[in-house]
Scaffold this active site. Structure first.
Site, PDB file in Angstrom:
ATOM      1  CE  LYS A  50      -2.547  -0.944   7.520  1.00 42.05           C
ATOM      2  NZ  LYS A  50      -2.015   0.288   8.134  1.00 42.05           N
ATOM      3  CD  GLU A  79      -3.573   7.043   4.602  1.00 42.12           C
ATOM      4  OE1 GLU A  79      -4.613   7.732   4.614  1.00 42.12           O
ATOM      5  OE2 GLU A  79      -3.300   6.211   5.490  1.00 42.12           O
ATOM      6  CB  SER A 137      -0.374  -7.341  11.847  1.00 42.48           C
ATOM      7  OG  SER A 137       0.763  -7.430  11.013  1.00 42.48           O
TER       8      SER A 137
END
Lengths: 235, 395
Positions: free
Chosen positions: B90, B112, B379
């Site tokens: 991220k 968000e 990830s």
């Protein structure tokens, strides 16, 4: 409620088809949509109400909804259903000018209106294009943000933008978002051709049902109507 | 690589800018700012310097020697995005968007978040760059992910609990869009995945493609050939677009996106938009969507909060339609098994999201045999999920 709105002096009625993820709407209308969905309201259901009101002699009714429910229903089918219900057209706020072709292709041949929105962030050239592409009237968003009675209209901006638009377009202009009091309506109607009130109406009847809800709505609409300074419809 | 057209469509069909008019110009301003930044080498220099010094890139490539025990199975490689600062891919995106926000002179960032990973990654870059951050998070998620809420506050961000709708990621995203509409002049909205209106899906992909570019070079250097298969989990789909981007023009490399089937694709209790959904419009773009026949967005379920989203990035819809990528799914149970297996046999507790990719990678490795070389995007790391898994398994 629709009959009350008509007899209290609304010139046009905007009737919402509830959608669970309304990006242009603030807490009042978003929560109202949730309640309506939980109560089983659908696109067809809203059109049944519209047809009843139209046949009872209500002023022109515009449906208000978001694009996805219309796409899933089918745009052509939606246009046919609106025509059959005696509805005047629809406002679909998440379809930008560039994407309105698919709606207009079905609306225009049936004589259905597709009013578009101009926001405070819209550059003037684009605003003129939007006004010219709008049918019926163009919907001028009164300030930044989403629908809500909590923040009033930005009257200075409205005045400036309307003056600019009047030089370039003859389209009637109605102002919405944040219009909640007779004072707002008076100020807006001195500049524009109409004022649009949504959240404040829901706030007025929130928590009540039946005759009480109708009475509260009537009271607010009559007060707003008087503030427009215009003749009552049919008068 | 493949940029969407002027209206924001991938392959002419997926994407677009279905937003209220107030945001239309905000998106145009963002696109102008993005184009200027992308054309400016100093922007990319700054981005790569932060990825190196702050995030810890390049992330390693590791051979998973014990994950699949069968003799003759294909080699499985992990791209170790779990080793990034803040524990997932991220941050690649939030570094890029944070730098863009600063370059565009925006004094405030909003984001968000679902489980809180993107919220933490955004709060992190906000702190690093000295830009105030407001995070919108569904009230249910605030309750379920109290640790990440605390971390965001530690990093100086304000966390706003969203009580509308289903009180989860979809509603947090709605609220962030509404907040952006109210303050477009001074606010930059950092979206956490390859979703939303154009240019977000493209921009976020460009900030995540570092994963695929690095991985391709690492695999080539170490094995002298490209992987046969690349596997990534798909919720919104940013880690998958990131790693796919490195291989999109290598047509012999098969690309696999693994969606969260939840309790199963037929059970209706799923988050697999591409496998169980239909084409619709959510959060500004046309893509696959889990929805009712009436066009209302469905409630979703996945054991993994990061995959628990009713939509999916429009470029994935395009890759599905074009056949360039194949989208499969893994159930909660399959993901949980892969989670344990990876911990026990590779010494890595993976994120539950990544465990979905691992579940499919194991199957592939067995099917492919010795010829195969399977690259998995690991990830994120799984410490965030340990409490949830413990609670599930005590029942």
């Amino acid at each position: 409620m629709l009959a009350a709105a008509a007899s209290a002096g609304a010139d046009v009625i905007e009737l919402g088809i509830p959608y669970g993820d309304p990006l242009a709407d603030g807490p009042t209308i978003a929560a109202a949509a949730q309640r309506a969905l939980q109560g089983g309201m659908t696109l067809d259901g809203a059109l049944v109400l519209a047809r009843q009101a139209a046949s009872d002699g209500a002023p022109p009714i515009l449906m208000f909804t978001y694009f996805n429910p219309v796409v899933q229903y089918g745009i052509e089918r939606f246009a046919d259903a609106m025509l059959a219900a005696g509805v005047a057209g629809a406002i679909v706020p998440d379809v930008p000018l560039e994407e309105t072709g698919v709606l207009r292709a079905e609306f225009a041949p049936r004589g259905l209106a597709l009013p578009l929105l101009i926001a405070p962030t819209t550059p003037l050239e684009r605003a003129v294009e939007i006004a010219e592409a709008s049918d019926g009237f163009v919907y001028l968003v009164s300030r930044l943000g989403v629908t809500s009675a909590a923040r009033g209209p930005d009257l200075d901006w409205i005045a400036a933008r309307i003056a600019e638009l009047r030089e370039r377009s003859t389209r009637p202009i109605a102002v919405g978002f944040g219009i909640s009091t007779p004072e707002h309506v008076r100020a807006v109607c001195a500049l524009a051709d109409g004022a649009i009130v949504g959240s404040a109406l829901i706030d007025a009847y929130f928590g009540t049902l039946g005759a009480e809800a109708t009475a509260r709505s009537t009271k607010l609409i009559e007060a707003l109507r008087a503030a427009t300074g215009g003749p009552r419809p049919g008068a | 690589m493949h940029r969407p057209d002027a209206r924001g469509y991938f392959g002419g069909a997926f994407g677009g800018k279905f937003v209220p008019e107030v945001l239309y110009e905000a998106l145009a301003e963002l696109e102008r700012g993005m184009d200027a930044a992308f054309a400016d080498p100093t922007f990319w220099n700054e981005y790569h310097a932060l990825l190196r010094d702050f995030v810890g890139r390049p992330s390693p490539l590791m051979e998973a020697t014990r994950l699949v025990e069968e003799a003759g199975a294909a080699k499985v490689l992990f791209k170790r995005e779990d080793l990034n600062h803040t524990g997932a891919h991220k941050i690649n995106n939030t570094v890029g968007q944070g730098l863009l926000a600063r370059r565009m002179g925006k004094g405030r960032i909003i984001a968000e978040t679902g489980a809180g990973q993107h919220g933490v990654a955004t709060a992190t870059i906000g702190a690093k760059l000295g830009i105030p951050v407001d995070v919108y998070m569904g009230a249910l998620d605030v309750e379920r992910q109290s640790l990440n809420v605390f971390v965001m506050k530690l990093l100086g961000a304000q966390v706003h609990s969203v009580t509308s709708g289903t009180q989860t990621l979809k509603d947090a995203t709605n609220e962030a869009f509404r907040e952006w509409a109210a303050r477009v002049e001074d606010t930059f909205y950092v979206i956490g995945s390859v979703v939303g209106a154009h240019p977000y899906p493209f921009m976020v992909r460009e900030f995540q493609k570092v994963i695929g570019i690095e991985a391709r070079a690492q695999v080539l250097e170490r094995y002298g050939r490209l992987p046969t298969d690349v596997v990534a989990c798909v919720g919104g789909g940013s880690n998958a677009m990131g790693i796919f981007s490195g291989f999109i023009d290598d047509l012999d490399v098969r690309l696999w996106g693994v969606e969260a089937a939840g309790h199963g694709l037929d059970a209706g209790d799923t988050a697999a938009s591409l496998n169980a959904g239909s084409i619709g419009i959510l959060h500004g773009s046309r893509s696959y969507l889990l929805q009712t026949p009436e066009g209302q967005v469905s409630n979703t379920h996945s054991i993994s909060a990061g995959l628990d989203y009713p939509g999916v990035g429009p470029e994935h819809a395009f890759l599905k339609e074009s056949g360039r990528a194949t989208y499969v799914s893994a159930t909660d149970e399959e993901a949980l098994r892969a989670y344990h297996r990876c911990a026990e046999r590779e010494g890595i507790v993976p994120a539950l999201e990544s465990a979905h990719a691992l579940a499919h990678a194991q199957k592939l490795a067995r099917e492919l045999g010795g010829k195969g070389l399977v690259l998995v995007n690991l990830s994120g790391r799984g410490d965030k999920d340990t409490r949830q898994v413990a609670a599930l398994e005590e029942r």
